[in-house]
Structure formats: structure tokens, C-alpha cells
Write a protein that holds these residues in place. Structure first.
Motif, PDB file in Angstrom:
ATOM      1  N   SER A  71      -9.216   2.132   3.001  1.00 22.37           N
ATOM      2  CA  SER A  71      -9.199   1.338   1.771  1.00 22.37           C
ATOM      3  C   SER A  71     -10.407   0.417   1.713  1.00 22.37           C
ATOM      4  O   SER A  71     -10.989   0.065   2.747  1.00 22.37           O
ATOM      5  CB  SER A  71      -7.920   0.507   1.700  1.00 22.37           C
ATOM      6  OG  SER A  71      -7.888  -0.440   2.757  1.00 22.37           O
ATOM      7  N   ASP A 104       0.849  -1.199   0.000  1.00 21.29           N
ATOM      8  CA  ASP A 104       0.000   0.000   0.000  1.00 21.29           C
ATOM      9  C   ASP A 104       0.878   1.240   0.000  1.00 21.29           C
ATOM     10  O   ASP A 104       1.636   1.469  -0.931  1.00 21.29           O
ATOM     11  CB  ASP A 104      -0.936  -0.015   1.212  1.00 21.29           C
ATOM     12  CG  ASP A 104      -2.002  -1.091   1.082  1.00 21.29           C
ATOM     13  OD1 ASP A 104      -2.418  -1.367  -0.050  1.00 21.29           O
ATOM     14  OD2 ASP A 104      -2.399  -1.646   2.116  1.00 21.29           O
ATOM     15  N   SER A 105       0.790   2.010   1.051  1.00 15.94           N
ATOM     16  CA  SER A 105       1.550   3.255   1.115  1.00 15.94           C
ATOM     17  C   SER A 105       3.022   3.035   1.431  1.00 15.94           C
ATOM     18  O   SER A 105       3.843   3.907   1.172  1.00 15.94           O
ATOM     19  CB  SER A 105       0.934   4.177   2.178  1.00 15.94           C
ATOM     20  OG  SER A 105       0.882   3.509   3.431  1.00 15.94           O
ATOM     21  N   ASP A 159      -5.547  -8.796   5.195  1.00 15.91           N
ATOM     22  CA  ASP A 159      -5.748  -7.556   4.455  1.00 15.91           C
ATOM     23  C   ASP A 159      -7.199  -7.410   4.010  1.00 15.91           C
ATOM     24  O   ASP A 159      -7.768  -6.328   4.026  1.00 15.91           O
ATOM     25  CB  ASP A 159      -4.807  -7.503   3.247  1.00 15.91           C
ATOM     26  CG  ASP A 159      -4.954  -8.735   2.367  1.00 15.91           C
ATOM     27  OD1 ASP A 159      -5.607  -9.716   2.796  1.00 15.91           O
ATOM     28  OD2 ASP A 159      -4.415  -8.733   1.244  1.00 15.91           O
ATOM     29  N   ALA A 168      -4.255  -3.392   5.616  1.00 16.30           N
ATOM     30  CA  ALA A 168      -4.375  -2.375   4.569  1.00 16.30           C
ATOM     31  C   ALA A 168      -4.645  -1.013   5.207  1.00 16.30           C
ATOM     32  O   ALA A 168      -4.862  -0.889   6.416  1.00 16.30           O
ATOM     33  CB  ALA A 168      -5.483  -2.754   3.593  1.00 16.30           C
ATOM     34  N   ASP A 169      -4.620   0.018   4.377  1.00 17.16           N
ATOM     35  CA  ASP A 169      -4.888   1.371   4.856  1.00 17.16           C
ATOM     36  C   ASP A 169      -6.293   1.461   5.433  1.00 17.16           C
ATOM     37  O   ASP A 169      -7.215   0.755   5.002  1.00 17.16           O
ATOM     38  CB  ASP A 169      -4.713   2.380   3.721  1.00 17.16           C
ATOM     39  CG  ASP A 169      -3.255   2.474   3.266  1.00 17.16           C
ATOM     40  OD1 ASP A 169      -2.368   2.115   4.075  1.00 17.16           O
ATOM     41  OD2 ASP A 169      -3.012   2.885   2.121  1.00 17.16           O
TER      42      ASP A 169
END
Length: 313
Positions: free
Chosen positions: A233, A110-111, A202, A229-230
Motif C-alpha cells: 500500500s 484494509d483487507s 499506518d 497497512a498492507d
């Protein structure tokens, strides 16, 4: 204090029937030991008291120690209580089973440059340090669920084994979280202990109806999710939906150990849901009266020694 008095009762109240008997025996014993019993029948009490000298003219408080000791002993035997005994299993740390998703989606990023699987493995290592000496187990799942380690106090081994898990070693791809929950729940029930589950994933692609029926048992196991995950998201949204179906909590990933602390606190509060709290046995408090009984016995011996010392040789 109000709750204590509301719960106060005696475990063996039938022993209180000895109270009037003991008082009656003490009264008869005192009458038989009264050296002035004959004079009391012949003289007026005021005149008799005026003629008395020495120890007979004073009230001997020591003679009242015997009935007091009898009363305290009877009450202690009757079993006064006002609270339940703590459950012995609660003092022991309850197992925490980690359900690690190992599908190919865990290789995404992700980021940050780290994959979801790498994030999960790092957090498992942190969790193993936070729960050092407390039972920690591991199940890897994708299209099937597999027990990697049953709950063990050697948490470092759990971290080492988690570091070796990858989607390549899973025989069936997919996302069968329901199978992982069933396997973990069955394992905890076989051990006859409490416990809780931590799902590290996730996304969750399992059918909502399947998830709803997965943990509907007489004693459902507490579940929490660690979202890899973010937070905003779509993947994390699927975790929240699954958590709602399972009556679980979702913990977002943090760069520090705040997420690990929250997970361990949740596990400690909820792991022993089936056995936590108080047992069904009331805790006896009669032993608190034994120091008073010991003091009375010691004082009675002291009085006897003084009486012996005052006798003319």
C-alpha cells in the motif's frame, strides 16, 4: 585462539621483576641446606654420587615445588589477561519504547475488518506477553506526543493502557512522529541506559528533513517500524521512506507472532547500542592458577608428613 594470544598481556608486568630474585633466593637456600656441600668441595662428583646411599642418591623433585609455586604466584599477581570484562549493563534487559500513532487515520481498515488501531493494540498485547518482566514503555502521538507510561517491567499495564488509547483523546490531530522520537530519546537518556524505539503506525506524514535531523545525535537510538497497512500500500511506502531517513527497519504485520519475535530480537540486539558489548576493563585470569598453587601446598604438606613418619622414634 589466535585472537586470545593477540590480546594476551599482563596488567601489572612490573611484578615479573621478582622472578630472578625468587630464583636467586631459592638457589641460595638450596646451597645452604645441602648437607654434602663440604664433601662436594673435596671429592669428584662421580665418586661422591657412587658413595651416596638412601634418599640423597635420588633427585628430590619435591624441592623444586617451592620455586614453581613462587613463579605461579608471581605470574598470578602480575595479572594475566586476554579478554575484556563484559559490560554489567548488558545483562539487564534494555527498555523498549513503543511510539503508537493515535491520529484518525488509525481508524481506517484494509483487507480485514479490524482497524489499524485495533491491530496495533493486539500486537502491543502480544509484545507485552513476549517481553514479560522486561522494561516496556508507551508514548502516544498525533499532532503532539504524550508519555503514557515510562519503561516498566509490568508489561501487562502497558497493554491495558494501550487498549484505552484512541484518536478522540489526543488534543491535537496530525502526525508529529519527530516529537515522539525526541520525547522517547530524551527519556532513555535521562535513565542513562540503552534502549530502542518501536514505531507502530499506518503512515508517516512528517517532513523528511525534520526526520533526518531528529535522530542525529552522538548515540542515536535504534528504531524499528511496525507497518499496520498492507505491504504494497502507499501508506506502507511512507513508512519505508521514513525508515530510510532514520536508518531504521520496517517490520510488516503478520497473522502469527513472527513479527513480534522479529521485533523482540531486534530490540535485544540493538537496545544497548551505547553500552553493549565489553567494558574498558580487562578481566583478570590469574585466579586460574590458584588450584595449581593449592595442589603444590597440599603436596608439600604430604611430603612433610611422610618425612615425619619415617623418623626413628
Amino acid at each position: 585462539m589466535t585472537q586470545m594470544w593477540a590480546n594476551f598481556h599482563l596488567l601489572r608486568p612490573e611484578w615479573l621483576l621478582l622472578l630472578p630474585l625468587s630464583l636467586g633466593l631459592w638457589w641460595l637456600w638450596q646451597r645452604s641446606r645441602d648437607p654434602l656441600r663440604g664433601w662436594r668441595a673435596q671429592m669428584h662428583p662421580d665418586l661422591l654420587n657412587a658413595l651416596l646411599v638412601g634418599e640423597h642418591s635420588k633427585r628430590n623433585l619435591a624441592r623444586y615445588l617451592l620455586p614453581v609455586a613462587w613463579l605461579l604466584g608471581i605470574i598470578a599477581i602480575a595479572g594475566p589477561t586476554w579478554k575484556l570484562e563484559p559490560n554489567p549493563f548488558v545483562e539487564d534487559a534494555q527498555p523498549l519504547m513503543i511510539l503508537l500513532k493515535s491520529d484518525k487515520s488509525m481508524l481506517q481498515t484494509d483487507s480485514s475488518s479490524a482497524t489499524h488501531m485495533e491491530r496495533a493494540q493486539l500486537k502491543i498485547a502480544d509484545l507485552a506477553k513476549a517481553r514479560k518482566g522486561q522494561p516496556l514503555g508507551l508514548i502516544a502521538y498525533a499532532g503532539s506526543a504524550h508519555l503514557v507510561l515510562p519503561p516498566t517491567a509490568d508489561t501487562a499495564v502497558v497493554a491495558e493502557m494501550a487498549a484505552e488509547i484512541s484518536p478522540d483523546i489526543m488534543p491535537v490531530p496530525g502526525d508529529r512522529l519527530d516529537l515522539a522520537i525526541q520525547k522517547a530519546t530524551a527519556l532513555l537518556q535521562e535513565e542513562s541506559h540503552g534502549g530502542s524505539l518501536l514505531v507502530i503506525a499506518d503512515t508517516v506524514a512528517a517532513d523528511s528533513q525534520t526526520l533526518t535531523s531528529t535522530n542525529q545525535t552522538a548515540n542515536p537510538v535504534p528504531i524499528q517500524f511496525l507497518a499496520l497497512a498492507d505491504a504494497d500500500s502507499p501508506e506502507t511506502t511512507t513508512l519505508r521512506d521514513a525508515a530510510e531517513q532514520l536508518n531504521a527497519n520496517v517490520q510488516e504485520l503478520t497473522i502469527d507472532d513472527q513479527d513480534v519475535s522479529t521485533i523482540t530480537d531486534f530490540a535485544e540486539r540493538n537496545a544497548s547500542a551505547g553500552i553493549a558489548g565489553e567494558s574498558s576493563r580487562w578481566q583478570e585470569a590469574g585466579y586460574w592458577l590458584t588450584p595449581l598453587l593449592a595442589l603444590i601446598v597440599a603436596f608439600s604438606f604430604r611430603r612433610r608428613e611422610l618425612a615425619e613418619a619415617e623418623k626413628p622414634s
